[in-house]
Scaffold this active site. Structure first.
Site, PDB file in Angstrom:
ATOM      1  N   HIS A 121     -29.809  -8.691  33.899  1.00  0.00           N
ATOM      2  CA  HIS A 121     -30.794  -8.084  34.927  1.00  0.00           C
ATOM      3  C   HIS A 121     -31.792  -7.519  34.352  1.00  0.00           C
ATOM      4  CE1 HIS A 121     -27.513  -7.644  37.849  1.00  0.00           C
ATOM      5  NE2 HIS A 121     -27.064  -7.954  37.482  1.00  0.00           N
ATOM      6  N   CYS A 168     -28.053 -12.832  38.303  1.00  0.00           N
ATOM      7  CA  CYS A 168     -27.075 -12.099  38.177  1.00  0.00           C
ATOM      8  C   CYS A 168     -26.368 -12.696  39.516  1.00  0.00           C
ATOM      9  CB  CYS A 168     -26.122 -10.966  38.119  1.00  0.00           C
ATOM     10  SG  CYS A 168     -24.848 -10.676  37.617  1.00  0.00           S
ATOM     11  N   GLU A 223     -33.897  -6.435  36.041  1.00  0.00           N
ATOM     12  CA  GLU A 223     -35.324  -5.708  36.980  1.00  0.00           C
ATOM     13  C   GLU A 223     -34.548  -4.016  35.921  1.00  0.00           C
ATOM     14  OE1 GLU A 223     -31.623  -6.865  38.785  1.00  0.00           O
ATOM     15  OE2 GLU A 223     -32.658  -7.048  37.388  1.00  0.00           O
TER      16      GLU A 223
END
Length: 204
Positions: free
Chosen positions: A181, A93, A183
């Site tokens: 994202h 990001c 993660e």
């Protein structure tokens, strides 16, 4: 093999630490705030956060939010040192946008008002080139950003694109940036381990 990963301050640092604790127990994570520590790192990750200061890419502030020029300058210095030292880099990001700006690219300051197409929270991206080789043809990703890549920096290859044509991931040998994202996505879809494995293996 044990590795030490440098992490820039991130709005999702807890998700990042959970990711490494769960899937990469051999890795030690360390928050870095100076380019002088890059030589101690096996790889570096820059995550999400506020908008970048528009003057860094030659614009006045029209729609950027929560900018922190001091932080931005420090993180750009870190990324420039990472690229110069050829330490594998992954930007998520904001971190992906930092990579583009560090190499001379620019951003849309607000996708809705400047480009006419805000992104929904979930949307499809299609991978190409090295991205398709590593991550398959397409995937649903998460969007929490109101900005995006306008002019792509010289030397970066676009490796994922949204259906409206907005770049969603970019690459050069040793460095990967994704606008979303992974993660967080990895909690429901382990395919994203392929992205982190690619980065930790040198992002070649």
């Amino acid at each position: 093999m044990k590795m030490q990963i440098g992490i820039l301050e991130s709005s999702r640092k807890d998700d990042i630490r959970d990711l490494f604790g769960t899937h990469y127990p051999q890795i030690t994570c360390r928050v870095i705030n100076s380019h002088l520590t890059i030589g101690e790192m096996d790889a570096v990750l820059a995550g999400g956060g506020p908008d970048l200061t528009p003057s860094l890419y030659g614009q006045e502030n029209r729609a950027s939010r929560g900018v922190n020029p001091k932080r931005d300058m420090g993180e750009l210095a870190i990324i420039e040192a990472v690229l110069a030292a050829r330490v594998p880099f992954l930007g998520l990001c904001r971190g992906a946008q930092l990579l583009n700006v560090a190499l001379g690219g620019t951003l849309w300051q607000d996708l809705e008002t400047e480009r006419g197409s805000p992104h929904p929270e979930r949307h499809l991206v299609r991978f190409s080139g090295r991205g398709a080789q590593r991550l398959g043809d397409e995937a649903q990703v998460n969007s929490t950003h109101h900005q995006g890549i306008d002019r792509v920096a010289s030397g970066l290859e676009i490796i994922a694109t949204a259906e409206d044509g907005l770049p969603e991931a970019w690459y050069r040998p040793g460095a990967i940036g994704v606008q979303f994202h992974p993660e967080t996505l990895i909690k429901d879809d382990l395919r994203w381990l392929q992205l982190f494995d690619w980065w930790l293996g040198g992002a070649a």
